[in-house]
Design an enzyme around this catalytic site. Sequence first.
Site, PDB file in Angstrom:
ATOM      1  N   ASP A  48       0.776  -1.324  -0.055  1.00 43.50           N
ATOM      2  CA  ASP A  48       0.045  -0.499  -0.409  1.00 43.50           C
ATOM      3  C   ASP A  48       0.888   1.640  -0.041  1.00 43.50           C
ATOM      4  OD1 ASP A  48      -2.196   1.617  -0.370  1.00 43.50           O
ATOM      5  OD2 ASP A  48      -2.306   1.533   2.030  1.00 43.50           O
ATOM      6  N   THR A 243      36.393 -14.986  -6.031  1.00 46.75           N
ATOM      7  CA  THR A 243      35.296 -15.662  -5.888  1.00 46.75           C
ATOM      8  C   THR A 243      34.506 -15.339  -4.923  1.00 46.75           C
ATOM      9  OG1 THR A 243      36.229 -17.403  -4.666  1.00 46.75           O
ATOM     10  CG2 THR A 243      36.541 -17.540  -6.989  1.00 46.75           C
ATOM     11  N   ASN A 248      27.439 -18.504   4.010  1.00 41.90           N
ATOM     12  CA  ASN A 248      27.238 -17.292   5.005  1.00 41.90           C
ATOM     13  C   ASN A 248      25.856 -16.700   4.234  1.00 41.90           C
ATOM     14  OD1 ASN A 248      28.727 -17.637   6.440  1.00 41.90           O
ATOM     15  ND2 ASN A 248      30.718 -15.777   5.303  1.00 41.90           N
ATOM     16  N   ARG A 259      31.336 -22.065  -4.136  1.00 42.87           N
ATOM     17  CA  ARG A 259      31.946 -20.850  -5.117  1.00 42.87           C
ATOM     18  C   ARG A 259      31.932 -19.887  -6.693  1.00 42.87           C
ATOM     19  NH1 ARG A 259      35.794 -18.848  -1.470  1.00 42.87           N
ATOM     20  NH2 ARG A 259      35.968 -20.252   0.209  1.00 42.87           N
ATOM     21  N   GLU A 264      31.118 -15.862 -14.510  1.00 48.08           N
ATOM     22  CA  GLU A 264      29.862 -16.980 -14.035  1.00 48.08           C
ATOM     23  C   GLU A 264      29.164 -16.579 -12.927  1.00 48.08           C
ATOM     24  OE1 GLU A 264      28.808 -21.739 -12.593  1.00 48.08           O
ATOM     25  OE2 GLU A 264      30.641 -20.692 -11.856  1.00 48.08           O
ATOM     26  N   GLU A 304      14.332 -33.597 -23.950  1.00 47.37           N
ATOM     27  CA  GLU A 304      15.028 -32.925 -23.607  1.00 47.37           C
ATOM     28  C   GLU A 304      15.088 -31.451 -23.432  1.00 47.37           C
ATOM     29  OE1 GLU A 304      19.758 -32.601 -22.982  1.00 47.37           O
ATOM     30  OE2 GLU A 304      18.626 -33.673 -24.308  1.00 47.37           O
ATOM     31  N   ASP A 329      20.943 -29.919 -38.327  1.00 51.02           N
ATOM     32  CA  ASP A 329      21.315 -30.886 -37.728  1.00 51.02           C
ATOM     33  C   ASP A 329      21.117 -31.165 -35.947  1.00 51.02           C
ATOM     34  OD1 ASP A 329      21.123 -28.385 -36.106  1.00 51.02           O
ATOM     35  OD2 ASP A 329      23.972 -28.203 -36.382  1.00 51.02           O
ATOM     36  N   LYS A 331      20.984 -29.095 -33.600  1.00 53.73           N
ATOM     37  CA  LYS A 331      20.835 -27.791 -32.679  1.00 53.73           C
ATOM     38  C   LYS A 331      19.714 -26.677 -32.396  1.00 53.73           C
ATOM     39  CE  LYS A 331      25.938 -28.851 -33.051  1.00 53.73           C
ATOM     40  NZ  LYS A 331      26.743 -28.160 -33.645  1.00 53.73           N
TER      41      LYS A 331
END
Length: 352
Positions: A48, A243, A248, A259, A264, A304, A329, A331
């Site tokens: 609100d 990293t 925690n 890590r 990434e 898949e 192919d 893909k």
Amino acid sequence: MELCEGGELLDRILSRGGKYTEEDAKAVMSQVLNVVAFCHLQGIVHRDLKPENFLFTSKDENSELKVIDFGLSDFVKPDERLNDIVGSAYYVAPEVLRRTYTTEADVWSVGVIAYILLCGNRPFWAQTESGIFKAVLKADPSFDEPPWPSLSDEAKDFVKRLLNKDPKKRMTATQALGHPWIKSYKDVRVPLDILMFKLMKGYMRSSSLRKAALRALSKTLAVDELSYLKEQFALLEPNKSGTISFKNVKALNALEYRRMDFDEYCAAAFSVHQLEALDRWEQHACCAYELFEKDGNRAILIEELISELGLGPSVPVHAVLHDWIRHTDGKLSFLGFVKLLHGPSRNLVKPQ
């Protein structure tokens, strides 16, 4: 209980003739967004937010703002969604009216407040509540009438990204604090973003194929997008090797990863949906697909792909084969790649 003697934000708006200058609006919005970002990080949705529910601690022009009236607020887990319609008509988000929402609904309300601060009018208006709801669901706010043409492009972009009707494409409160319009006001401290934890959890549960697709897309991110990710990464306190550890981080420590480096992290913590909302999305996607073709694309079985995308039995198999997998192919096609980036859609609704 703290005494706030400065009155409501609504009263300040009215005393200024209905609108603020950009600089004064930035001062208000940075405070509003700080408290909303804090609430969301604790798993609290206010539900609100409106000018009447923000009080100044004193009558001083630079007084601190406090949010009040948590009577409609609720706790929500990262994977949950709420379904009851609550809030004030002019400030209610489209997804609230559709009965499936989470913290992003508060950000919409903040967008309405920002719109009012800058131009003095409500973005959605009608004479009846049902008319207001219809406008919220169907109408687009106007940025053509004065004073919008005289306001900065950054101010308009800020409001538009808060008032995106798709909650997945809308900025979070934390991202809004990092928007160039707010950052140009002063050095705003950006807290951790609750969305980051949701995205990272989704990434870590993804298949290797989807991770490869996300890594390819992350390599196309612009400087401003990478700058925000760097800020968030730093808040997770990377070690000397660069990293981060999740031991925690309560929201993530039960997951298999322990890590993650910055490259990434970029693949894990950016929103495909928000990137899709930008004008340069097509360029991002095309460049990412080229990278994916070189390092990641492979032949995939239809079963898949159906599992990857969380598709139900209602999806015709021949349509998936035709549009998402290349006949030559086996893909992923470009469309299949984009579908893979978005991942499966699974929403849990919190019961009333």
